[in-house]
Write a protein that holds these residues in place. Sequence first.
Motif, PDB file in Angstrom:
ATOM      1  N   GLU A 148     -19.718   2.798  26.547  1.00 24.93           N
ATOM      2  CA  GLU A 148     -18.325   2.353  26.477  1.00 24.93           C
ATOM      3  C   GLU A 148     -18.182   0.845  26.681  1.00 24.93           C
ATOM      4  O   GLU A 148     -17.070   0.327  26.729  1.00 24.93           O
ATOM      5  CB  GLU A 148     -17.492   3.092  27.526  1.00 24.93           C
ATOM      6  CG  GLU A 148     -17.476   4.592  27.361  1.00 24.93           C
ATOM      7  CD  GLU A 148     -16.887   5.016  26.021  1.00 24.93           C
ATOM      8  OE1 GLU A 148     -15.839   4.469  25.646  1.00 24.93           O
ATOM      9  OE2 GLU A 148     -17.490   5.888  25.363  1.00 24.93           O
TER      10      GLU A 148
ATOM     11  N   GLY B  40     -19.097  -2.905  28.819  1.00 22.72           N
ATOM     12  CA  GLY B  40     -19.028  -3.309  30.209  1.00 22.72           C
ATOM     13  C   GLY B  40     -19.375  -4.775  30.378  1.00 22.72           C
ATOM     14  O   GLY B  40     -19.138  -5.599  29.484  1.00 22.72           O
TER      15      GLY B  40
ATOM     16  N   TRP C  71     -18.555   0.803  31.842  1.00 21.99           N
ATOM     17  CA  TRP C  71     -17.350   1.638  31.825  1.00 21.99           C
ATOM     18  C   TRP C  71     -17.702   3.058  31.421  1.00 21.99           C
ATOM     19  O   TRP C  71     -18.648   3.282  30.662  1.00 21.99           O
ATOM     20  CB  TRP C  71     -16.321   1.070  30.858  1.00 21.99           C
ATOM     21  CG  TRP C  71     -15.967  -0.370  31.042  1.00 21.99           C
ATOM     22  CD1 TRP C  71     -15.951  -1.339  30.091  1.00 21.99           C
ATOM     23  CD2 TRP C  71     -15.568  -1.012  32.263  1.00 21.99           C
ATOM     24  NE1 TRP C  71     -15.573  -2.544  30.621  1.00 21.99           N
ATOM     25  CE2 TRP C  71     -15.325  -2.371  31.957  1.00 21.99           C
ATOM     26  CE3 TRP C  71     -15.403  -0.570  33.578  1.00 21.99           C
ATOM     27  CZ2 TRP C  71     -14.932  -3.293  32.923  1.00 21.99           C
ATOM     28  CZ3 TRP C  71     -15.007  -1.484  34.541  1.00 21.99           C
ATOM     29  CH2 TRP C  71     -14.765  -2.820  34.214  1.00 21.99           C
ATOM     30  N   CYS C  72     -16.930   3.994  31.915  1.00 23.13           N
ATOM     31  CA  CYS C  72     -17.146   5.407  31.593  1.00 23.13           C
ATOM     32  C   CYS C  72     -16.029   5.904  30.682  1.00 23.13           C
ATOM     33  O   CYS C  72     -14.899   5.407  30.737  1.00 23.13           O
ATOM     34  CB  CYS C  72     -17.192   6.261  32.868  1.00 23.13           C
ATOM     35  SG  CYS C  72     -18.576   5.859  33.940  1.00 23.13           S
TER      36      CYS C  72
ATOM     37  N   ALA D 221     -14.542   6.247  36.666  1.00 20.56           N
ATOM     38  CA  ALA D 221     -14.092   5.003  36.032  1.00 20.56           C
ATOM     39  C   ALA D 221     -15.243   4.123  35.571  1.00 20.56           C
ATOM     40  O   ALA D 221     -15.225   3.589  34.464  1.00 20.56           O
ATOM     41  CB  ALA D 221     -13.204   4.226  36.991  1.00 20.56           C
ATOM     42  N   PHE D 222     -16.242   3.926  36.436  1.00 19.28           N
ATOM     43  CA  PHE D 222     -17.343   3.046  36.056  1.00 19.28           C
ATOM     44  C   PHE D 222     -18.572   3.337  36.894  1.00 19.28           C
ATOM     45  O   PHE D 222     -18.505   3.991  37.937  1.00 19.28           O
ATOM     46  CB  PHE D 222     -16.957   1.564  36.187  1.00 19.28           C
ATOM     47  CG  PHE D 222     -16.648   1.110  37.592  1.00 19.28           C
ATOM     48  CD1 PHE D 222     -17.654   0.862  38.531  1.00 19.28           C
ATOM     49  CD2 PHE D 222     -15.331   0.897  37.996  1.00 19.28           C
ATOM     50  CE1 PHE D 222     -17.373   0.438  39.821  1.00 19.28           C
ATOM     51  CE2 PHE D 222     -15.032   0.466  39.287  1.00 19.28           C
ATOM     52  CZ  PHE D 222     -16.052   0.234  40.192  1.00 19.28           C
TER      53      PHE D 222
ATOM     54  N   TRP E 290     -12.616  -4.374  36.872  1.00 21.90           N
ATOM     55  CA  TRP E 290     -11.997  -3.095  36.521  1.00 21.90           C
ATOM     56  C   TRP E 290     -10.481  -3.224  36.506  1.00 21.90           C
ATOM     57  O   TRP E 290      -9.808  -2.737  35.598  1.00 21.90           O
ATOM     58  CB  TRP E 290     -12.425  -2.016  37.515  1.00 21.90           C
ATOM     59  CG  TRP E 290     -11.636  -0.754  37.331  1.00 21.90           C
ATOM     60  CD1 TRP E 290     -11.881   0.259  36.449  1.00 21.90           C
ATOM     61  CD2 TRP E 290     -10.423  -0.405  38.028  1.00 21.90           C
ATOM     62  NE1 TRP E 290     -10.895   1.229  36.550  1.00 21.90           N
ATOM     63  CE2 TRP E 290      -9.999   0.846  37.507  1.00 21.90           C
ATOM     64  CE3 TRP E 290      -9.676  -1.019  39.019  1.00 21.90           C
ATOM     65  CZ2 TRP E 290      -8.842   1.475  37.962  1.00 21.90           C
ATOM     66  CZ3 TRP E 290      -8.529  -0.389  39.477  1.00 21.90           C
ATOM     67  CH2 TRP E 290      -8.124   0.861  38.941  1.00 21.90           C
TER      68      TRP E 290
ATOM     69  N   ARG F  13      -9.319  -5.190  33.498  1.00 21.48           N
ATOM     70  CA  ARG F  13      -9.435  -4.375  32.282  1.00 21.48           C
ATOM     71  C   ARG F  13      -8.307  -3.346  32.207  1.00 21.48           C
ATOM     72  O   ARG F  13      -7.752  -3.105  31.132  1.00 21.48           O
ATOM     73  CB  ARG F  13     -10.789  -3.657  32.249  1.00 21.48           C
ATOM     74  CG  ARG F  13     -11.008  -2.783  31.014  1.00 21.48           C
ATOM     75  CD  ARG F  13     -12.408  -2.190  31.032  1.00 21.48           C
ATOM     76  NE  ARG F  13     -12.669  -1.398  29.851  1.00 21.48           N
ATOM     77  CZ  ARG F  13     -12.682  -0.072  29.810  1.00 21.48           C
ATOM     78  NH1 ARG F  13     -12.424   0.637  30.916  1.00 21.48           N
ATOM     79  NH2 ARG F  13     -12.949   0.571  28.692  1.00 21.48           N
TER      80      ARG F  13
END
Length: 299
Positions: A195, A197, A237-238, A247-248, A277, A280
């Motif tokens: 995803e 990051g 990121w997840c 979340a991460f 985070w 973002r």
Amino acid sequence: MDDQAKLNKTTSAPPQASAQVPSPDSSQEDLPGSKHQSAASTTLPSPRHAFPPIMNAYGQWTKLKSFNLCGATEKDRLYQVSLHTGYSASAPLGTRPGVLLHNGMSSKDPVLAAAGYDSQASFYSFNNQSVVLMPPLPGAAARAGDFVTEQMPAVIRGGLLVFPFSVELDSGGKIQHEKFEWRKFKSGVDGSAKEGGFRLVRLPSSGSTRLGGEPDTVASSSPAGGDDSEVVACLAWCKLFPTFKHAFTLQLLGRGQSGELGERWSLMVVITALRLWALRANHKTSKSAIAGGQKTAGS
């Protein structure tokens, strides 16, 4: 012995322990509130857990006021992170929105570190500049609740979106600032971070040395730096769906993983990752948002 003598003996006051008069060397220096209070007498919070090589953020994102920073699994809970909206002047961020890393699993636990906007004008669309609040260096004359302020600007350099910062490292007993920067990478670039990051890169400095005293000719600890820079952490990121809980993942790499860079460095990595985070989540880590912020700042 007559009866009156016996009565006098049993009712007489017991002998008092001799008072211990403090020596001149230990006079009022360590008493709370004394103007001579030494730095060593002030107990500042230190991380209750060592930061492991892999950390994950889990929470109920539909009711987001706080979430958990965990180790390798959701059950391995380390710290609580709370979100400060800025609507109340809560220490240490005041009225600036941001993230607070608590030294425990409750929002009532002391704040270990924090990060938020660099000014009160935090709701401007293109404000993406950050301040990071860290505890004072060990041995510094400070009180509980005091913080050291570091900057983490957002810039575009050579086509890369980066968030640079500096932090103190102990190099052979000598404390010195070293520079690092988070570099954004897109989804699909790294198979372990599908995803997208950020990668944390340690920047070389003129005449810098390894913490062991050797010349600092570093190689990348992970693919993706784009040059010969040393990659010491990765923030991945997840995918939000289907769980909407994870979340991460933050992973320390190379000398960051070995602990060679120290506990203060690890704390700085964690709080800046939490700040990324939050940025973002507010759509402020895109090139268009950063470019707009740079244009606004320059006008």
